[in-house]
Design a protein around this motif. Structure first.
Motif, PDB file in Angstrom:
ATOM      1  N   SER A 114      -7.045  10.560   9.370  1.00 54.09           N
ATOM      2  CA  SER A 114      -6.519   9.897   8.167  1.00 54.09           C
ATOM      3  C   SER A 114      -7.523  10.035   7.024  1.00 54.09           C
ATOM      4  O   SER A 114      -8.670  10.442   7.229  1.00 54.09           O
ATOM      5  N   ILE A 123      -9.886  -4.669   6.956  1.00 52.15           N
ATOM      6  CA  ILE A 123      -8.729  -4.692   7.845  1.00 52.15           C
ATOM      7  C   ILE A 123      -8.897  -3.468   8.734  1.00 52.15           C
ATOM      8  O   ILE A 123      -8.988  -2.358   8.216  1.00 52.15           O
ATOM      9  N   PRO A 124      -8.971  -3.641  10.036  1.00 52.56           N
ATOM     10  CA  PRO A 124      -9.200  -2.461  10.881  1.00 52.56           C
ATOM     11  C   PRO A 124      -8.012  -1.507  10.847  1.00 52.56           C
ATOM     12  O   PRO A 124      -6.900  -1.906  10.490  1.00 52.56           O
ATOM     13  N   GLY A 125      -8.249  -0.265  11.244  1.00 48.80           N
ATOM     14  CA  GLY A 125      -7.154   0.700  11.354  1.00 48.80           C
ATOM     15  C   GLY A 125      -6.650   1.138   9.999  1.00 48.80           C
ATOM     16  O   GLY A 125      -7.343   1.052   8.994  1.00 48.80           O
ATOM     17  N   ARG A 126      -5.418   1.624   9.998  1.00 47.47           N
ATOM     18  CA  ARG A 126      -4.840   2.125   8.757  1.00 47.47           C
ATOM     19  C   ARG A 126      -3.365   1.759   8.716  1.00 47.47           C
ATOM     20  O   ARG A 126      -2.777   1.409   9.742  1.00 47.47           O
ATOM     21  N   PRO A 127      -2.738   1.860   7.516  1.00 50.27           N
ATOM     22  CA  PRO A 127      -1.316   1.516   7.426  1.00 50.27           C
ATOM     23  C   PRO A 127      -0.481   2.408   8.344  1.00 50.27           C
ATOM     24  O   PRO A 127      -0.849   3.551   8.601  1.00 50.27           O
ATOM     25  N   ALA A 183     -12.352  -1.294   2.023  1.00 53.39           N
ATOM     26  CA  ALA A 183     -13.441  -2.180   2.425  1.00 53.39           C
ATOM     27  C   ALA A 183     -14.186  -1.627   3.637  1.00 53.39           C
ATOM     28  O   ALA A 183     -15.395  -1.805   3.768  1.00 53.39           O
ATOM     29  N   GLN A 184     -13.465  -0.947   4.536  1.00 53.54           N
ATOM     30  CA  GLN A 184     -14.131  -0.342   5.697  1.00 53.54           C
ATOM     31  C   GLN A 184     -15.198   0.645   5.228  1.00 53.54           C
ATOM     32  O   GLN A 184     -16.310   0.682   5.757  1.00 53.54           O
ATOM     33  N   LEU A 203      -5.050  -8.703   2.814  1.00 55.60           N
ATOM     34  CA  LEU A 203      -5.094  -7.840   1.639  1.00 55.60           C
ATOM     35  C   LEU A 203      -5.926  -8.494   0.534  1.00 55.60           C
ATOM     36  O   LEU A 203      -6.777  -7.863  -0.090  1.00 55.60           O
ATOM     37  N   GLU A 255       0.836  -1.191   0.000  1.00 55.22           N
ATOM     38  CA  GLU A 255       0.000   0.000   0.000  1.00 55.22           C
ATOM     39  C   GLU A 255       0.873   1.244   0.000  1.00 55.22           C
ATOM     40  O   GLU A 255       2.100   1.157   0.118  1.00 55.22           O
ATOM     41  N   SER A 256       0.239   2.416  -0.088  1.00 54.63           N
ATOM     42  CA  SER A 256       1.044   3.631  -0.153  1.00 54.63           C
ATOM     43  C   SER A 256       1.825   3.799   1.147  1.00 54.63           C
ATOM     44  O   SER A 256       1.329   3.502   2.231  1.00 54.63           O
ATOM     45  N   ASP A 303      -6.336   3.693   0.429  1.00 57.81           N
ATOM     46  CA  ASP A 303      -5.605   2.439   0.329  1.00 57.81           C
ATOM     47  C   ASP A 303      -6.579   1.274   0.347  1.00 57.81           C
ATOM     48  O   ASP A 303      -7.639   1.352   0.980  1.00 57.81           O
ATOM     49  N   VAL A 304      -6.209   0.191  -0.330  1.00 58.80           N
ATOM     50  CA  VAL A 304      -7.145  -0.929  -0.400  1.00 58.80           C
ATOM     51  C   VAL A 304      -7.504  -1.481   0.972  1.00 58.80           C
ATOM     52  O   VAL A 304      -8.611  -1.967   1.170  1.00 58.80           O
ATOM     53  N   SER A 305      -6.593  -1.379   1.932  1.00 58.66           N
ATOM     54  CA  SER A 305      -6.921  -1.945   3.252  1.00 58.66           C
ATOM     55  C   SER A 305      -7.951  -1.088   3.979  1.00 58.66           C
ATOM     56  O   SER A 305      -8.542  -1.526   4.959  1.00 58.66           O
ATOM     57  N   VAL A 306      -8.186   0.128   3.490  1.00 61.07           N
ATOM     58  CA  VAL A 306      -9.164   1.012   4.129  1.00 61.07           C
ATOM     59  C   VAL A 306     -10.452   1.042   3.306  1.00 61.07           C
ATOM     60  O   VAL A 306     -11.545   1.275   3.822  1.00 61.07           O
ATOM     61  N   HIS A 355       0.393  -1.284  -6.207  1.00 60.33           N
ATOM     62  CA  HIS A 355      -0.360  -1.456  -4.969  1.00 60.33           C
ATOM     63  C   HIS A 355      -1.414  -2.544  -5.153  1.00 60.33           C
ATOM     64  O   HIS A 355      -2.182  -2.826  -4.239  1.00 60.33           O
ATOM     65  N   ARG A 384      -3.043  -4.313  13.541  1.00 62.43           N
ATOM     66  CA  ARG A 384      -4.247  -4.610  12.761  1.00 62.43           C
ATOM     67  C   ARG A 384      -4.476  -6.103  12.580  1.00 62.43           C
ATOM     68  O   ARG A 384      -5.415  -6.516  11.899  1.00 62.43           O
TER      69      ARG A 384
END
Ligand SMILES: Nc1ncnc2c1ncn2[C@@H]1O[C@H](COP(=O)(O)OP(=O)(O)O)[C@@H](O)[C@H]1O
Ligand SMILES: Nc1ncnc2c1ncn2[C@@H]1O[C@H](COP(=O)(O)OP(=O)(O)O)[C@@H](O)[C@H]1O
Ligand code: SF4
Ligand code: SF4
Ligand SMILES: [Mg+2]
Ligand SMILES: [Mg+2]
Lengths: 345, 342
Positions: free
Chosen positions: B176, A277-281, B211-212, A259, A48-49, B206-209, A218, A296
């Protein structure tokens, strides 16, 4: 492939670390990254970024700013790149090792005709005459699929669509016959139809010229059909790396799995509930002394907070011999998670 | 022209739950002069759509095809060059948005709210997040009861997963990107809209965010009885959230239908191109379906007949002379093509 591996990898990166000195203190953008790239193969780097993909690429390209502190070793074709950089021997960046960026304007001069820009690479690096360079530039434009190449030679970058500009940049990157092409999100800013054509072009060129490639993205989907090997990055570190079929077939690391699960699938029915996925990078300022994904991760145990898990070979498991390891498959997770996505506990 | 017609609109006699109906929407922008002639950008050309209560209509297409222009024309920012945008068509509460101006337009605005791609820049950097979310309510609410309004703001903030206490003291840049999108959803939902228009709401995340936020939109839809118009260039995302999908190309509709029907049996050549071009192509198309030219014609001088004909592998002379109109090819499945794959 066997002869190449007998001669050792084309590129070998060992324990690469990059720290930026900033006003807010040191920022550890890349931390302990190691990988080998065999001649003729494509390595996909996915993350991810902010995961450190571009900084890794820039370290290889000797493009980091002076306030970046680099550690580790980079060996390319048997030569120590960091030593060459220190000795200001810049001659092979842009020749043997070239890079295509997400924004084609990073590499293009807006006030120079396209033909001149490509010809210039050939004249400066390979000492071609003006006439020969122009003829080769025309061939290159034709090869990268630019319609009406003769007309394009005389145009300026702003007269071209984003997709055509990226093709021009690829032509420039190819001009000097590189052994390794690094493509950093080369299609992220482009529409899907154009994206597919550019990725197909890169793949064809790699085969045809027996180049190696590092494809940074990504998007796990982009590497799935195109890379021979995949390295997944998160928080500046490698989470998992393997040959592509192994990675998708026997995914080990909880982050890689999360992911893949969190991305909507084009073939899944409407309203399929996504697994978030909870939270952020993490930001690189937060890179610390524990597993970068710990905050996470649903498989986390107390030990995950106690030190950074090393990248270690993944046991082949039930399918292989007892205790056997797959030499190409590595994962940085201290908890063994079954191949079906559930933890063993 | 490529893809007009209204056959895909739901029959008001059979469906009394259509909340939004767009007919023959046209949006043109001036584009200077060339050779002494006034030029226009044909951004949206004769697009008709409808949405039923509680439904999610997905609009998908590549950049520049007119998705955002369509979305903005719905909320009259700016009003379209021509066409109708009707809320509650056929009901006693029916409102023709395009005819409205001034206070009459302001009075219906809360019924349609919008969220955008770039959540951070769409939020006022100088105000607290709680104030930002409450702003519209303070201006619009008939009940001028401040306490009541604050309770509503806090309730919606909690629903989007933002702690109201934290929101009271922090500004947008302290959150964020994903949290800012939650905040902009709260700011829209607090107005109690019937329709939420989402223009590329997850494209910058971002892809991980992602889906939320997609799951949150589904939850908000359920909880507040929303109807969604969801715009994205990402085919997988659109299928996931949509009941019905409309595919756009160069200001026109190509194909409209039930989300699963359209992805399982894509009938328009352009839909097939999109599905075959995705990083992981859809299994319902052939990889060779993606083999078309890259050059998109200018919306200033779009092709005659079918607008897709300059890139379409199936194009014939007829495609240049005659514009295809929407016709039914399946239960809830319509396509504007002379030679659909069905
Ligand atoms: N020149 C720089 N100075 C300070 N920090 C930087 C610099 N370049 C990158 N970083 C930081 O390093 C981290 C990794 O960046 P990058 O490699 O660009 O990520 P990506 O995986 O998105 O390509 C980011 O958090 C970024 O903010
Ligand atoms: N205000 C404007 N003035 C002139 N042209 C515009 C304006 N807004 C949009 N356009 C043009 O209209 C077309 C459709 O744009 P847009 O609706 O933003 O597409 P999308 O959202 O699908 O990417 C594009 O060609 C765009 O350049
Ligand atoms: S080391 Fe622990 S926190 Fe990190 S990925 Fe593995 S289980 Fe999760
Ligand atoms: S077959 Fe003709 S009508 Fe159908 S999409 Fe192609 S050009 Fe348009
Ligand atoms: Mg990057
Ligand atoms: Mg848009």
């Amino acid at each position: 492939m066997s002869t190449a591996s007998a001669a050792g990898p084309l590129l070998s990166v060992q324990d690469l670390g990059v720290t930026f000195g900033t006003a807010d203190g040191p920022v550890r953008a890349v931390d302990g990254v190691s990988f080998d790239l065999t001649e003729g193969r494509t390595l996909g780097i996915v993350g991810e970024s902010g995961s450190g993909k571009s900084v890794t690429a820039k370290a290889l390209m000797n493009l980091l700013p002076s306030y970046a502190e680099v550690e580790g070793s980079i060996t390319f074709g048997g030569r120590d790149l960091r030593a060459l950089a220190a000795a200001r021997e810049r001659h092979f960046w842009g020749v043997e090792l070239t890079m295509v960026f997400q924004d084609p304007m990073t590499s293009l001069n807006p006030v120079k005709r396209i033909g001149e820009q490509i010809a210039e690479c050939l004249r400066v690096h390979l000492g071609r005459s003006r006439k020969v360079a122009t003829a080769e530039a025309l061939d290159l434009l034709e090869r990268v699929g630019i319609p009406e190449p003769r007309k394009r030679l005389r145009q300026y970058p702003h007269e071209l669509s984003g997709g055509l500009r990226q093709r021009v940049v690829i032509a420039m990157a190819l001009a000097c016959g590189p052994r390794l092409l690094i493509a950093d999100e080369p299609t992220t800013a482009l529409d899907v139809t154009v994206q597919k054509h550019i990725l197909d072009l890169l793949d064809d060129l790699r085969r045809e010229r027996a180049m190696s490639m590092i494809l940074i993205t990504h998007d796990l989907g982009v590497v799935k059909g195109r890379a021979d090997d995949v390295m997944v990055m998160y928080g500046g570190r490698t989470m998992e790396s393997a040959e592509t079929p192994t990675l998708f077939g026997r995914m080990h690391h909880p982050y890689t799995r999360a992911l893949l699960e969190t991305i909507p699938r084009i073939d899944a029915p409407a309203h399929t509930r996504l697994v978030p996925i909870p939270g952020r990078p993490p930001s690189p300022a937060e890179v610390g002394r524990s597993c970068p994904f710990a905050a996470r991760c649903r498989h986390r145990i107390d030990d995950c907070l106690d030190g950074v898990p090393p990248l270690v070979p993944v046991p082949v498991g039930a399918a292989g011999a007892e205790g056997a390891e797959d030499a190409s498959h590595h994962s940085a997770c201290i908890v063994s998670v079954g191949s079906d996505g559930r933890g063993d506990s | 022209m490529a893809g007009s017609g209204t056959d895909h609109l739901r029959d008001p006699a059979a469906h009394d739950d259509v909340v939004l109906r767009v007919e023959h929407l046209v949006q043109e922008f001036p584009a200077g002069r060339s050779g002494g002639r006034r030029q226009v950008v044909h951004a949206v050309s004769d697009v008709s759509l409808d949405v039923r209560r509680g439904e999610t209509l997905g609009i998908v297409g590549e950049s520049g095809c007119g998705k955002s222009t369509t979305a903005r024309a719905l909320v009259q920012l700016p009003p379209p060059t021509s066409g109708r945008v009707v809320l509650d068509p056929g009901a006693a509460t029916e409102v023709e948005m395009v005819a409205l101006s001034g206070s009459a337009l302001r009075a219906v605005r809360p019924r349609m709210q919008m969220i955008f791609q770039d959540p951070i820049s769409s939020l006022n950097p100088r105000r607290s997040v709680r104030d930002i979310v409450g702003e519209g309510l303070a201006i619009w609410s008939k009940a001028s009861d401040g306490l009541h309004q604050q309770a509503r703001v806090d309730e919606v903030l909690e629903a989007v997963g933002i702690d109201p206490e934290v929101a009271a003291t922090r500004r947008p840049h302290q959150f964020s990107g994903g949290q800012c999108q939650r905040i902009s959803i709260a700011r829209a939902v607090v107005m109690d809209p019937e329709i939420l228009i989402c223009d590329e709401p997850v494209s910058a995340l971002d892809v991980s965010v992602q889906a939320q936020i997609l799951n949150l939109l589904e939850d908000m839809k359920e909880r507040y009885g929303l109807t969604l118009v969801f715009i994205s260039h990402d085919l997988s995302v659109v299928r996931n959230v949509s009941d019905r999908v409309a595919v756009m190309y160069l200001g026109k509709l190509c194909e409209v239908g039930d989300a699963d029907a359209l992805y399982e049996r894509p009938a328009h050549p352009y839909t097939r191109v999109l599905l075959a071009s995705a990083p992981e192509p859809a299994p319902t198309v052939d990889p060779s379906d993606a083999d078309i030219g890259d050059e998109i014609p200018s919306p200033i001088d779009p092709p005659s007949g079918c607008r897709f004909r300059t890139r379409c592998p199936r194009a014939t002379d007829r495609c240049a002379s005659e514009e295809p109109v929407m016709r039914q090819v399946g239960d809830d499945h319509f396509v504007a093509c002379h030679f659909p794959s069905i």
